[in-house]
Design an enzyme around this catalytic site. Structure first.
Site, PDB file in Angstrom:
ATOM      1  N   HIS A   1      42.787  11.793  33.714  1.00  0.00           N
ATOM      2  CA  HIS A   1      42.006  12.660  34.624  1.00  0.00           C
ATOM      3  C   HIS A   1      42.920  13.621  35.400  1.00  0.00           C
ATOM      4  CE1 HIS A   1      37.947  12.796  36.906  1.00  0.00           C
ATOM      5  NE2 HIS A   1      38.533  13.974  36.928  1.00  0.00           N
TER       6      HIS A   1
ATOM      7  N   GLU B   1      37.408   4.465  35.132  1.00  0.00           N
ATOM      8  CA  GLU B   1      38.817   4.849  35.290  1.00  0.00           C
ATOM      9  C   GLU B   1      39.498   3.844  36.202  1.00  0.00           C
ATOM     10  OE1 GLU B   1      38.845   8.988  36.475  1.00  0.00           O
ATOM     11  OE2 GLU B   1      37.934   9.606  34.561  1.00  0.00           O
TER      12      GLU B   1
HETATM   13  P1  NAI Z   1      30.057  24.348  37.124  1.00  0.00           P
HETATM   14  O1  NAI Z   1      29.011  23.704  37.956  1.00  0.00           O
HETATM   15  O2  NAI Z   1      30.593  25.689  37.511  1.00  0.00           O
HETATM   16  O3  NAI Z   1      29.523  24.498  35.611  1.00  0.00           O
HETATM   17  C1  NAI Z   1      28.794  23.523  34.934  1.00  0.00           C
HETATM   18  C2  NAI Z   1      27.898  24.243  33.931  1.00  0.00           C
HETATM   19  O4  NAI Z   1      27.306  23.264  33.058  1.00  0.00           O
HETATM   20  C3  NAI Z   1      26.743  24.985  34.594  1.00  0.00           C
HETATM   21  O5  NAI Z   1      26.714  26.315  34.105  1.00  0.00           O
HETATM   22  C4  NAI Z   1      25.496  24.205  34.155  1.00  0.00           C
HETATM   23  O6  NAI Z   1      24.350  25.007  34.035  1.00  0.00           O
HETATM   24  C5  NAI Z   1      25.953  23.649  32.832  1.00  0.00           C
HETATM   25  N1  NAI Z   1      25.250  22.454  32.373  1.00  0.00           N
HETATM   26  C6  NAI Z   1      24.919  21.357  33.102  1.00  0.00           C
HETATM   27  N2  NAI Z   1      24.342  20.432  32.311  1.00  0.00           N
HETATM   28  C7  NAI Z   1      24.324  20.948  31.066  1.00  0.00           C
HETATM   29  C8  NAI Z   1      23.879  20.469  29.812  1.00  0.00           C
HETATM   30  N3  NAI Z   1      23.342  19.250  29.685  1.00  0.00           N
HETATM   31  N4  NAI Z   1      24.018  21.265  28.728  1.00  0.00           N
HETATM   32  C9  NAI Z   1      24.552  22.507  28.843  1.00  0.00           C
HETATM   33  N5  NAI Z   1      25.001  23.025  30.013  1.00  0.00           N
HETATM   34  C10 NAI Z   1      24.890  22.249  31.098  1.00  0.00           C
HETATM   35  O7  NAI Z   1      31.225  23.294  36.999  1.00  0.00           O
HETATM   36  P2  NAI Z   1      32.769  23.557  36.710  1.00  0.00           P
HETATM   37  O8  NAI Z   1      33.480  23.831  37.967  1.00  0.00           O
HETATM   38  O9  NAI Z   1      32.914  24.505  35.581  1.00  0.00           O
HETATM   39  O10 NAI Z   1      33.216  22.085  36.238  1.00  0.00           O
HETATM   40  C11 NAI Z   1      32.747  21.555  35.005  1.00  0.00           C
HETATM   41  C12 NAI Z   1      33.056  20.090  34.909  1.00  0.00           C
HETATM   42  O11 NAI Z   1      34.463  19.865  34.965  1.00  0.00           O
HETATM   43  C13 NAI Z   1      32.453  19.245  36.050  1.00  0.00           C
HETATM   44  O12 NAI Z   1      31.872  18.090  35.484  1.00  0.00           O
HETATM   45  C14 NAI Z   1      33.657  18.859  36.889  1.00  0.00           C
HETATM   46  O13 NAI Z   1      33.456  17.626  37.533  1.00  0.00           O
HETATM   47  C15 NAI Z   1      34.735  18.769  35.827  1.00  0.00           C
HETATM   48  N6  NAI Z   1      36.106  18.912  36.330  1.00  0.00           N
HETATM   49  C16 NAI Z   1      37.077  18.101  35.787  1.00  0.00           C
HETATM   50  C17 NAI Z   1      38.375  18.179  36.218  1.00  0.00           C
HETATM   51  C18 NAI Z   1      39.416  17.323  35.603  1.00  0.00           C
HETATM   52  O14 NAI Z   1      40.400  17.012  36.273  1.00  0.00           O
HETATM   53  N7  NAI Z   1      39.275  16.935  34.356  1.00  0.00           N
HETATM   54  C19 NAI Z   1      38.771  19.097  37.302  1.00  0.00           C
HETATM   55  C20 NAI Z   1      37.712  19.994  37.705  1.00  0.00           C
HETATM   56  C21 NAI Z   1      36.422  19.864  37.258  1.00  0.00           C
END
Ligand code: NAI
Length: 398
Positions: free
Chosen positions: A281, A258
Site C-alpha cells: 500500500h 492489510e
Molecule cells: P476519485 O474519487 O477522484 O475517482 C474515483 C472514480 O471512480 C470516480 O470518477 C468514480 O465515479 C469512479 N467509480 C466509482 N465506482 C466505480 C465503478 N464501480 N465503476 C467505474 N467507475 C467507478 O478517486 P481518486 O483520488 O482517483 O482515487 C482512486 C482510488 O485510489 C481510491 O480508491 C483511493 O482510495 C485510492 N488511492 C490509493 C492509494 C494507494 O496508496 N494505493 C493512494 C491514493 C488513492
C-alpha cells in the site's frame, strides 16, 4: 492559536502554521480516545493522519476545537456528522498523492509488459536468459482505466504520452482527456484492453466488484493492476487466472486485510506467483506526496482560521472570500433553513453595523455566511448572532 499535530505529519505543516503565528505541538504517533480528549484541551486545530479516531466522544469534549486537518485522502477516521454539528470544519488532501500513484502504476505496467520481475528473479538466481519472448513495448497497447477520477484521469494523460491507447470506464459522465475513449460498459473495456487498471473509489457498492466474471472477460495474456482499495477485488479469482496463465501478470498494492504494523506477516493468496508485483500500500507513499499533503492541509487550516475560508472542506459549505485588510469578518455557520440571512442582517442593522461585503453558501443541512464589517463594530453583536436559534457557530476572523 494552539495546534496539535499527531502521527508524524510532515514538518512543512509545522513551518506553515508557525509562520501564521500558531503554537504547534507535534506527537509522532496516534493517540487513543482518552489521551486525545486530554490533549485537545485548549487546542483550536488538530492534524491527524489515518490512525487517529476522532469520535463523537472526542468532539463532545473538544470545546476549543475549530478545525481538523486529515493529512490523508480518507476521512473515515473522523465522525464528520458530529464535527459538522459542532461547527468544526474538516479538511483533507484529496489529490496530493495522485501523481505518486500514477508513477507506480506506469512503472508496474512497463515492468510487467517487459517481464522484468521474471528476468530479475532469474538473474539473482544466476540464470542468464536473454530472450525477447513475452516482452513487449507499451507503445500502441490498449490501457483500460476503470474509475476515471483524479488518479485515473492523470494516468490517462501520462500513459497516452508514452504511446498507449487509453480506454476508460466510469459510472459517472467524465470528460475524456486527450484521445482517450470512453467505454459504455465495463465488459467493453475488459474485452479490448491489454492492461486493466482499477482506480475506483472505496464506496461500499464497490466491494467485490471485480471477480471471476470480470477476469474471465479480460483478453488472454492481459495484465491487471489494482492500486485502489483491496476489498474491490476477489483475490482468489485473480490467483486462478494467473495460475492458469489466462493473465500474464498482475500488480497489487492494496489488500482486503492489510497487516496492522511494520513487521507483521503479510498473508495473501497472491504470494509466490510469477510476474505478480506485490507492494505494501505504497501507491501514494513518496516524499513528494507527504510534502504536498503537509503544505496543502496546513494551508487550508491556516486560511480557515485567518479568513474563514472553507474552500475544499469535507463537511461544510465551500466559501472563500479574499482577505480585506483594515476590516473584520464575521463567519457564521447555521442550519440551512429559510430566513437566516435576513435575520443576520437585521441583527447587524439593529447594532448599526454596516456590511462592507457578504457571501452565503449552503451545502446540505448547513449554510455559511462571511460578512465583512468595519473595525468599529460593537462587540456585543457577536453574542446576538450566537444567540440565534439557527446558529451552529459564529466566529470573528481577520
Ligand atoms: P476519485 O474519487 O477522484 O475517482 C474515483 C472514480 O471512480 C470516480 O470518477 C468514480 O465515479 C469512479 N467509480 C466509482 N465506482 C466505480 C465503478 N464501480 N465503476 C467505474 N467507475 C467507478 O478517486 P481518486 O483520488 O482517483 O482515487 C482512486 C482510488 O485510489 C481510491 O480508491 C483511493 O482510495 C485510492 N488511492 C490509493 C492509494 C494507494 O496508496 N494505493 C493512494 C491514493 C488513492
Amino acid at each position: 492559536m494552539r495546534v496539535l499535530l499527531l502521527e508524524g505529519i510532515h514538518p512543512d505543516a509545522v513551518t506553515i502554521l508557525e509562520a501564521a503565528g500558531a503554537t504547534v505541538e507535534t506527537v509522532g504517533r496516534a493517540l487513543d480516545e482518552p489521551a486525545l480528549i486530554a490533549a485537545l484541551d485548549g487546542v483550536q486545530l488538530l492534524g491527524i493522519r489515518s490512525k487517529t479516531e476522532v469520535t463523537e466522544a472526542v468532539l463532545a469534549e473538544a470545546h476549543d476545537l475549530l478545525a481538523i486537518g486529515a493529512f490523508s485522502i480518507g476521512t473515515n477516521q473522523i465522525d464528520l456528522d458530529a464535527a459538522g454539528a459542532r461547527g468544526i470544519a474538516v479538511f483533507n488532501a484529496p489529490f496530493s498523492n495522485t501523481r505518486s500513484v500514477v508513477d507506480l502504476a506506469l512503472a508496474e505496467i512497463i515492468a510487467m509488459t517487459r517481464r522484468l520481475t521474471q528476468k530479475n528473479a532469474d538473474m539473482h538466481a544466476g540464470v542468464w536468459d536473454k530472450s525477447a519472448e513475452g516482452a513487449h513495448e507499451i507503445r500502441g497497447r490498449n490501457l483500460g482505466i476503470v474509475g476515471y477520477g483524479n488518479i485515473g484521469a492523470q494516468l490517462s494523460v501520462l500513459a497516452e504520452s508514452l504511446g498507449m491507447r487509453v480506454l476508460f470506464y466510469d459510472t459517472e459522465d467524465k470528460l475524456a482527456l486527450g484521445n482517450a475513449r470512453r467505454c459504455d460498459t465495463l465488459d467493453d473495456l475488459l474485452e479490448t484492453a491489454d492492461v486493466v487498471t482499477l482506480h475506483v473509489d472505496g464506496r461500499r457498492g464497490n466491494s467485490g466488484m471485480f471477480g471471476a466474471a470480470q477476469f474471465a472477460r479480460m483478453r488472454p495474456g492481459a495484465i491487471f493492476l489494482n492500486l485502489s482499495r483491496g476489498f474491490v477485488v476477489d483475490h482468489r479469482a485473480l490467483r486462478e487466472h494467473i495460475v492458469t496463465g489466462h493473465l500474464s501478470g498482475a500488480a497489487v498494492d492494496v489488500f482486503p486485510h492489510e497487516p496492522a504494523g511494520r513487521g507483521d506477516e503479510f498473508v495473501s493468496e497472491l504470494r509466490g506467483l510469477p510476474n505478480v508485483i506485490l507492494t505494501p500500500h505504497i501507491g501514494g507513499s513518496t516524499e513528494e506526496a507527504q510534502h504536498g499533503i503537509g503544505r496543502y492541509v496546513a494551508g487550508k487550516l491556516r486560511d480557515y482560521c485567518r479568513h474563514g475560508s472553507t474552500a475544499m472542506s469535507v463537511n461544510l459549505p465551500h466559501l472563500a472570500l479574499p482577505a480585506r485588510p483594515g476590516g473584520r469578518r464575521i463567519a457564521h455557520l447555521h442550519r440551512n433553513v429559510p430566513g437566516v440571512l435576513a435575520k443576520i442582517n437585521s441583527l447587524l442593522a439593529e447594532h448599526k453595523v454596516n456590511i462592507d461585503r457578504q457571501l452565503l453558501e449552503t451545502r446540505g443541512e448547513y449554510g455559511y455566511v462571511l460578512t465583512d464589517v468595519g473595525v468599529d463594530y460593537p462587540p456585543e453583536v457577536i453574542g446576538s448572532l450566537a444567540g440565534m436559534e439557527e446558529t451552529v457557530r459564529v466566529r470573528l476572523v481577520g
